[in-house]
Design a protein around this motif. Sequence first.
Motif, PDB file in Angstrom:
ATOM      1  N   THR A 247      12.164   6.906   9.163  1.00  0.00           N
ATOM      2  CA  THR A 247      13.281   5.124   9.726  1.00  0.00           C
ATOM      3  C   THR A 247      12.446   4.511   9.815  1.00  0.00           C
ATOM      4  OG1 THR A 247      12.153   6.433  11.557  1.00  0.00           O
ATOM      5  CG2 THR A 247      14.016   7.833  10.874  1.00  0.00           C
ATOM      6  N   ASP A 248      12.934   3.612  10.206  1.00  0.00           N
ATOM      7  CA  ASP A 248      11.951   1.844  10.376  1.00  0.00           C
ATOM      8  C   ASP A 248      11.452   2.120  12.045  1.00  0.00           C
ATOM      9  OD1 ASP A 248      11.812   1.231   7.955  1.00  0.00           O
ATOM     10  OD2 ASP A 248      14.025   0.208   8.238  1.00  0.00           O
ATOM     11  N   LEU A 249      10.682   1.723  12.875  1.00  0.00           N
ATOM     12  CA  LEU A 249      10.512   1.106  13.874  1.00  0.00           C
ATOM     13  C   LEU A 249      10.616  -1.121  14.300  1.00  0.00           C
ATOM     14  CD1 LEU A 249       7.193   2.824  14.275  1.00  0.00           C
ATOM     15  CD2 LEU A 249       9.067   3.592  15.536  1.00  0.00           C
ATOM     16  N   GLU A 250      11.664  -1.042  15.025  1.00  0.00           N
ATOM     17  CA  GLU A 250      11.513  -2.776  15.560  1.00  0.00           C
ATOM     18  C   GLU A 250      10.479  -2.513  16.580  1.00  0.00           C
ATOM     19  OE1 GLU A 250      14.603  -4.727  18.408  1.00  0.00           O
ATOM     20  OE2 GLU A 250      16.038  -3.230  17.090  1.00  0.00           O
ATOM     21  N   ILE A 251       9.785  -3.545  16.422  1.00  0.00           N
ATOM     22  CA  ILE A 251       8.385  -3.739  17.192  1.00  0.00           C
ATOM     23  C   ILE A 251       8.330  -5.477  17.602  1.00  0.00           C
ATOM     24  CG2 ILE A 251       6.305  -3.757  17.484  1.00  0.00           C
ATOM     25  CD1 ILE A 251       5.977  -1.947  15.323  1.00  0.00           C
ATOM     26  N   ASN A 252       8.738  -5.828  18.874  1.00  0.00           N
ATOM     27  CA  ASN A 252       8.601  -6.448  19.972  1.00  0.00           C
ATOM     28  C   ASN A 252       7.456  -7.482  19.423  1.00  0.00           C
ATOM     29  OD1 ASN A 252       7.407  -8.811  22.124  1.00  0.00           O
ATOM     30  ND2 ASN A 252       9.589  -8.029  22.435  1.00  0.00           N
ATOM     31  N   GLU A 253       6.774  -8.669  18.977  1.00  0.00           N
ATOM     32  CA  GLU A 253       6.119  -9.251  17.669  1.00  0.00           C
ATOM     33  C   GLU A 253       4.998  -9.793  19.299  1.00  0.00           C
ATOM     34  OE1 GLU A 253       6.573 -11.919  15.064  1.00  0.00           O
ATOM     35  OE2 GLU A 253       8.368 -10.570  13.961  1.00  0.00           O
ATOM     36  N   GLN A 254       5.955 -10.009  20.658  1.00  0.00           N
ATOM     37  CA  GLN A 254       4.786 -10.953  21.104  1.00  0.00           C
ATOM     38  C   GLN A 254       3.716  -9.024  21.864  1.00  0.00           C
ATOM     39  OE1 GLN A 254       7.821 -12.107  20.344  1.00  0.00           O
ATOM     40  NE2 GLN A 254       7.239 -13.754  19.426  1.00  0.00           N
ATOM     41  N   THR A 255       4.431  -8.749  22.465  1.00  0.00           N
ATOM     42  CA  THR A 255       4.273  -7.107  22.824  1.00  0.00           C
ATOM     43  C   THR A 255       3.582  -6.173  22.076  1.00  0.00           C
ATOM     44  OG1 THR A 255       5.363  -6.510  23.310  1.00  0.00           O
ATOM     45  CG2 THR A 255       5.817  -8.153  24.583  1.00  0.00           C
ATOM     46  N   GLY A 256       3.777  -6.094  21.433  1.00  0.00           N
ATOM     47  CA  GLY A 256       3.117  -4.887  20.501  1.00  0.00           C
ATOM     48  C   GLY A 256       3.853  -3.729  20.446  1.00  0.00           C
ATOM     49  N   GLN A 257       4.876  -3.924  21.234  1.00  0.00           N
ATOM     50  CA  GLN A 257       5.494  -2.049  21.869  1.00  0.00           C
ATOM     51  C   GLN A 257       6.743  -1.893  21.003  1.00  0.00           C
ATOM     52  OE1 GLN A 257       6.617  -3.779  26.336  1.00  0.00           O
ATOM     53  NE2 GLN A 257       4.532  -2.365  26.441  1.00  0.00           N
ATOM     54  N   ILE A 258       7.048  -0.810  21.265  1.00  0.00           N
ATOM     55  CA  ILE A 258       8.395  -0.401  19.763  1.00  0.00           C
ATOM     56  C   ILE A 258       9.606  -0.908  20.738  1.00  0.00           C
ATOM     57  CG2 ILE A 258       9.378   1.282  19.221  1.00  0.00           C
ATOM     58  CD1 ILE A 258       6.868   2.668  18.589  1.00  0.00           C
ATOM     59  N   VAL A 259      10.563  -1.034  19.995  1.00  0.00           N
ATOM     60  CA  VAL A 259      11.420  -1.570  20.839  1.00  0.00           C
ATOM     61  C   VAL A 259      12.875  -0.445  20.554  1.00  0.00           C
ATOM     62  CG1 VAL A 259      13.491  -2.906  21.108  1.00  0.00           C
ATOM     63  CG2 VAL A 259      11.509  -4.346  21.005  1.00  0.00           C
ATOM     64  N   ALA A 260      13.120  -0.480  19.375  1.00  0.00           N
ATOM     65  CA  ALA A 260      13.986   1.292  18.740  1.00  0.00           C
ATOM     66  C   ALA A 260      13.519   1.719  17.488  1.00  0.00           C
ATOM     67  CB  ALA A 260      15.508  -0.243  18.897  1.00  0.00           C
ATOM     68  N   LEU A 261      14.134   2.794  17.907  1.00  0.00           N
ATOM     69  CA  LEU A 261      13.716   3.448  16.551  1.00  0.00           C
ATOM     70  C   LEU A 261      15.324   2.471  15.694  1.00  0.00           C
ATOM     71  CD1 LEU A 261      13.561   6.532  17.458  1.00  0.00           C
ATOM     72  CD2 LEU A 261      11.983   4.968  16.525  1.00  0.00           C
ATOM     73  N   ILE A 262      15.104   2.590  14.459  1.00  0.00           N
ATOM     74  CA  ILE A 262      16.579   2.512  13.326  1.00  0.00           C
ATOM     75  C   ILE A 262      16.158   3.811  12.453  1.00  0.00           C
ATOM     76  CG2 ILE A 262      17.555   0.177  11.422  1.00  0.00           C
ATOM     77  CD1 ILE A 262      16.861  -0.483  14.382  1.00  0.00           C
ATOM     78  N   ILE A 263      17.383   4.018  12.607  1.00  0.00           N
ATOM     79  CA  ILE A 263      17.615   5.529  11.310  1.00  0.00           C
ATOM     80  C   ILE A 263      18.612   5.268  10.355  1.00  0.00           C
ATOM     81  CG2 ILE A 263      18.040   8.166  11.708  1.00  0.00           C
ATOM     82  CD1 ILE A 263      17.440   7.856  14.792  1.00  0.00           C
ATOM     83  N   PRO A 264      18.248   5.514   9.312  1.00  0.00           N
ATOM     84  CA  PRO A 264      19.221   5.410   8.260  1.00  0.00           C
ATOM     85  C   PRO A 264      19.710   6.232   8.341  1.00  0.00           C
ATOM     86  CG  PRO A 264      17.360   5.353   6.928  1.00  0.00           C
ATOM     87  CD  PRO A 264      16.931   5.253   8.778  1.00  0.00           C
ATOM     88  N   THR A 265      21.763   6.346   8.129  1.00  0.00           N
ATOM     89  CA  THR A 265      22.977   7.725   8.168  1.00  0.00           C
ATOM     90  C   THR A 265      23.236   7.569   6.434  1.00  0.00           C
ATOM     91  OG1 THR A 265      24.223   5.701   8.356  1.00  0.00           O
ATOM     92  CG2 THR A 265      23.156   6.517  10.096  1.00  0.00           C
ATOM     93  N   GLY A 266      22.860   6.701   6.081  1.00  0.00           N
ATOM     94  CA  GLY A 266      23.281   6.870   4.669  1.00  0.00           C
ATOM     95  C   GLY A 266      22.514   7.676   3.366  1.00  0.00           C
ATOM     96  N   LYS A 267      23.029   7.635   2.204  1.00  0.00           N
ATOM     97  CA  LYS A 267      22.193   8.359   1.230  1.00  0.00           C
ATOM     98  C   LYS A 267      22.300   7.556   0.157  1.00  0.00           C
ATOM     99  CE  LYS A 267      24.912  12.883   2.151  1.00  0.00           C
ATOM    100  NZ  LYS A 267      23.791  13.708   2.933  1.00  0.00           N
ATOM    101  N   TRP A 268      21.011   8.055  -0.851  1.00  0.00           N
ATOM    102  CA  TRP A 268      20.179   7.348  -1.826  1.00  0.00           C
ATOM    103  C   TRP A 268      20.433   7.858  -3.166  1.00  0.00           C
ATOM    104  CZ3 TRP A 268      16.548   3.084  -1.268  1.00  0.00           C
ATOM    105  CH2 TRP A 268      16.428   2.584  -0.086  1.00  0.00           C
ATOM    106  N   PHE A 269      21.430   6.992  -3.950  1.00  0.00           N
ATOM    107  CA  PHE A 269      22.162   7.369  -4.712  1.00  0.00           C
ATOM    108  C   PHE A 269      20.616   6.341  -6.037  1.00  0.00           C
ATOM    109  CE2 PHE A 269      25.607   7.907  -2.298  1.00  0.00           C
ATOM    110  CZ  PHE A 269      25.935   9.480  -1.966  1.00  0.00           C
ATOM    111  N   GLN A 270      20.083   7.679  -6.958  1.00  0.00           N
ATOM    112  CA  GLN A 270      19.241   6.361  -7.484  1.00  0.00           C
ATOM    113  C   GLN A 270      18.448   5.771  -6.807  1.00  0.00           C
ATOM    114  OE1 GLN A 270      21.896   5.171 -10.721  1.00  0.00           O
ATOM    115  NE2 GLN A 270      21.371   6.726 -12.454  1.00  0.00           N
TER     116      GLN A 270
END
Length: 84
Positions: free
Chosen positions: A26-49
């Motif tokens: 997953t990815d983390l969304e981070i506030n650039e000013q405070t350095g705090q984690i804002v959200a988790l970005i969770i992929p729902t799809g699949k990888w094909f090649q």
Amino acid sequence: MRLSELSGKEIVDIKKAERLGVLGQTDLEINEQTGQIVALIIPTGKWFQFRKTGGEIRVPWKYVKKIGTDMIIIDFPEDEFNQS
């Protein structure tokens, strides 16, 4: 807690009792000013090649309820479920 300690933990929705993903895929969304984690970005799809299909779920950090040794428990209201 360090980011390396979060990696590999399963993300579980407590209401649906289902696994949403693994931190590290997953990815983390981070506030650039405070350095705090804002959200988790969770992929729902699949990888094909080398292409990813599907969308993602954005889980605001305020819905993370518990970080355990093996998993991260979230309590995410369905009416705010934001899937792209």
